[in-house]
Motif scaffolding. Structure first.
Motif, PDB file in Angstrom:
ATOM      1  N   UNK A  37      84.108  22.539  15.584  1.00 21.67           N
ATOM      2  CA  UNK A  37      84.389  21.423  16.481  1.00 21.67           C
ATOM      3  C   UNK A  37      85.205  20.359  15.755  1.00 21.67           C
ATOM      4  N   UNK A  38      84.829  20.070  14.512  1.00 26.27           N
ATOM      5  CA  UNK A  38      85.508  19.014  13.776  1.00 26.27           C
ATOM      6  C   UNK A  38      86.959  19.383  13.470  1.00 26.27           C
ATOM      7  N   UNK A  39      87.205  20.636  13.077  1.00 24.83           N
ATOM      8  CA  UNK A  39      88.572  21.060  12.779  1.00 24.83           C
ATOM      9  C   UNK A  39      89.474  20.900  14.000  1.00 24.83           C
ATOM     10  N   UNK A  40      88.933  21.229  15.180  1.00 22.37           N
ATOM     11  CA  UNK A  40      89.711  21.067  16.417  1.00 22.37           C
ATOM     12  C   UNK A  40      89.901  19.595  16.751  1.00 22.37           C
ATOM     13  N   UNK A  41      88.918  18.778  16.413  1.00 29.63           N
ATOM     14  CA  UNK A  41      88.960  17.349  16.738  1.00 29.63           C
ATOM     15  C   UNK A  41      89.923  16.588  15.815  1.00 29.63           C
ATOM     16  N   UNK A  42      89.827  16.823  14.506  1.00 31.24           N
ATOM     17  CA  UNK A  42      90.645  16.053  13.560  1.00 31.24           C
ATOM     18  C   UNK A  42      92.097  16.522  13.524  1.00 31.24           C
ATOM     19  N   UNK A  43      92.308  17.824  13.765  1.00 33.96           N
ATOM     20  CA  UNK A  43      93.648  18.422  13.733  1.00 33.96           C
ATOM     21  C   UNK A  43      94.355  18.195  12.398  1.00 33.96           C
ATOM     22  N   UNK A  45      94.381  20.311   9.964  1.00 37.57           N
ATOM     23  CA  UNK A  45      95.002  21.572   9.574  1.00 37.57           C
ATOM     24  C   UNK A  45      96.449  21.689  10.038  1.00 37.57           C
ATOM     25  N   UNK A  46      96.706  21.559  11.344  1.00 39.65           N
ATOM     26  CA  UNK A  46      98.091  21.602  11.820  1.00 39.65           C
ATOM     27  C   UNK A  46      98.954  20.498  11.220  1.00 39.65           C
ATOM     28  N   UNK A  47      98.374  19.317  11.033  1.00 37.89           N
ATOM     29  CA  UNK A  47      99.144  18.235  10.404  1.00 37.89           C
ATOM     30  C   UNK A  47      99.517  18.611   8.980  1.00 37.89           C
ATOM     31  N   UNK A  48      98.593  19.260   8.266  1.00 35.57           N
ATOM     32  CA  UNK A  48      98.871  19.702   6.898  1.00 35.57           C
ATOM     33  C   UNK A  48      99.965  20.753   6.829  1.00 35.57           C
ATOM     34  N   UNK A  49     100.098  21.550   7.904  1.00 34.09           N
ATOM     35  CA  UNK A  49     101.186  22.536   7.930  1.00 34.09           C
ATOM     36  C   UNK A  49     102.533  21.837   7.779  1.00 34.09           C
ATOM     37  N   UNK A  50     102.683  20.708   8.472  1.00 31.51           N
ATOM     38  CA  UNK A  50     103.942  19.968   8.432  1.00 31.51           C
ATOM     39  C   UNK A  50     104.048  19.089   7.186  1.00 31.51           C
ATOM     40  N   UNK A  51     102.929  18.485   6.803  1.00 32.16           N
ATOM     41  CA  UNK A  51     102.954  17.546   5.669  1.00 32.16           C
ATOM     42  C   UNK A  51     102.876  18.245   4.321  1.00 32.16           C
ATOM     43  N   UNK A  52     102.462  19.510   4.324  1.00 28.86           N
ATOM     44  CA  UNK A  52     102.469  20.276   3.081  1.00 28.86           C
ATOM     45  C   UNK A  52     101.210  20.179   2.244  1.00 28.86           C
ATOM     46  N   UNK A  53     100.025  20.085   2.903  1.00 24.17           N
ATOM     47  CA  UNK A  53      98.786  20.107   2.128  1.00 24.17           C
ATOM     48  C   UNK A  53      97.820  21.156   2.684  1.00 24.17           C
ATOM     49  N   UNK A  54      96.970  21.663   1.800  1.00 23.85           N
ATOM     50  CA  UNK A  54      95.912  22.598   2.180  1.00 23.85           C
ATOM     51  C   UNK A  54      94.742  21.794   2.741  1.00 23.85           C
ATOM     52  N   UNK A  55      94.126  22.293   3.803  1.00 26.03           N
ATOM     53  CA  UNK A  55      92.947  21.641   4.385  1.00 26.03           C
ATOM     54  C   UNK A  55      91.743  22.570   4.277  1.00 26.03           C
ATOM     55  N   UNK A  56      90.635  22.031   3.795  1.00 25.39           N
ATOM     56  CA  UNK A  56      89.360  22.743   3.796  1.00 25.39           C
ATOM     57  C   UNK A  56      88.388  21.964   4.670  1.00 25.39           C
ATOM     58  N   UNK A  57      87.777  22.652   5.628  1.00 18.63           N
ATOM     59  CA  UNK A  57      86.786  22.032   6.507  1.00 18.63           C
ATOM     60  C   UNK A  57      85.477  22.790   6.341  1.00 18.63           C
ATOM     61  N   UNK A  58      84.618  22.352   5.419  1.00 19.03           N
ATOM     62  CA  UNK A  58      83.353  23.055   5.170  1.00 19.03           C
ATOM     63  C   UNK A  58      82.344  22.840   6.290  1.00 19.03           C
ATOM     64  N   UNK A  59      81.387  23.749   6.382  1.00 18.05           N
ATOM     65  CA  UNK A  59      80.279  23.619   7.326  1.00 18.05           C
ATOM     66  C   UNK A  59      78.990  23.435   6.531  1.00 18.05           C
ATOM     67  N   UNK A  60      78.139  22.530   6.987  1.00 12.38           N
ATOM     68  CA  UNK A  60      76.900  22.273   6.259  1.00 12.38           C
ATOM     69  C   UNK A  60      75.955  23.465   6.293  1.00 12.38           C
TER      70      UNK A  60
END
Length: 203
Positions: A37-43, A45-60
């Motif tokens: 849910x959070x990955x879809x909410x914060x977006x 990941x897609x922003x990192x595709x354009x900005x050039x950074x890796x995104x990790x979204x861990x789950x508790x």
């Protein structure tokens, strides 16, 4: 299972060639939210595709979804995840950032205290913690985003009226059963928390 086996989403920008080091952003979900849910909410990941950074979204990995803010289990999990990611991808270790929403924001600032040598800066949203003790060995910059009308975590300190609607709180959601003195100490208000963070950084 060991801490490295916690689930997480990893997003690598398509342009990453594996040779030029890229930044990494750790993005933590809020209470009850979960990583999907959070990955879809914060977006991020897609922003990192354009900005050039890796995104990790861990789950508790907990039920209900939440981060452990009073023990080091989740911190050790993130350390193991960073070790794995830095071994598998070409990460710029001087540009590892942390962010998160609400409880994820609290956890992102906790990480900045516990892993100050690995976290370049924090950007918590709707949650900032001032861990005590804070074993940071260097100042960690932070930019804090918070709404003055937040119904869950009050801008002025403590929990807002909306927190009573959340399952899983002490007292089964009854805010009257929570130790108010301890709560005010843990959540002193955003401006006081930011001032304390700045003071800790020597500002």
């Amino acid at each position: 299972a060991g801490p490295i086996e916690h689930a997480y989403f990893q997003r690598v920008p398509p342009a990453h060639d594996g040779e030029v080091p890229v930044p990494l952003v750790l993005d933590f979900h809020g209470f009850l939210e979960g990583s999907a849910v959070h990955a879809a909410h914060s977006e991020l990941g897609p922003f990192g595709d354009d900005a050039g950074f890796v995104t990790l979204t861990p789950d508790s990995g907990r039920e209900p979804d939440r981060w452990e803010l009073t023990a080091d289990d989740d911190v050790e999990c993130v350390e193991a995840l960073l070790d794995r990611t830095e071994a598998e991808l070409c990460i710029d270790r001087n540009r590892v950032f942390t962010t998160g929403l609400s409880m994820g924001g609290f956890f992102s600032t906790l990480l900045s205290c516990r892993l100050s040598e690995r976290i370049a800066a924090a950007a918590p949203v709707a949650g900032i913690a001032i861990p005590d003790p804070c074993p940071a060995t260097r100042p960690v910059p932070a930019v804090v985003f918070f709404g003055t009308d937040d119904p869950i975590v009050s801008y002025d300190g403590g929990l807002g009226a909306g927190a009573a609607e959340l399952p899983g709180l002490e007292g089964e959601g009854n805010l009257d059963d929570i130790d108010q003195e301890a709560l005010e100490e843990a959540l002193p208000g955003v401006e006081d928390s930011v001032a304390a963070w700045a003071g800790r950084n020597g500002c």
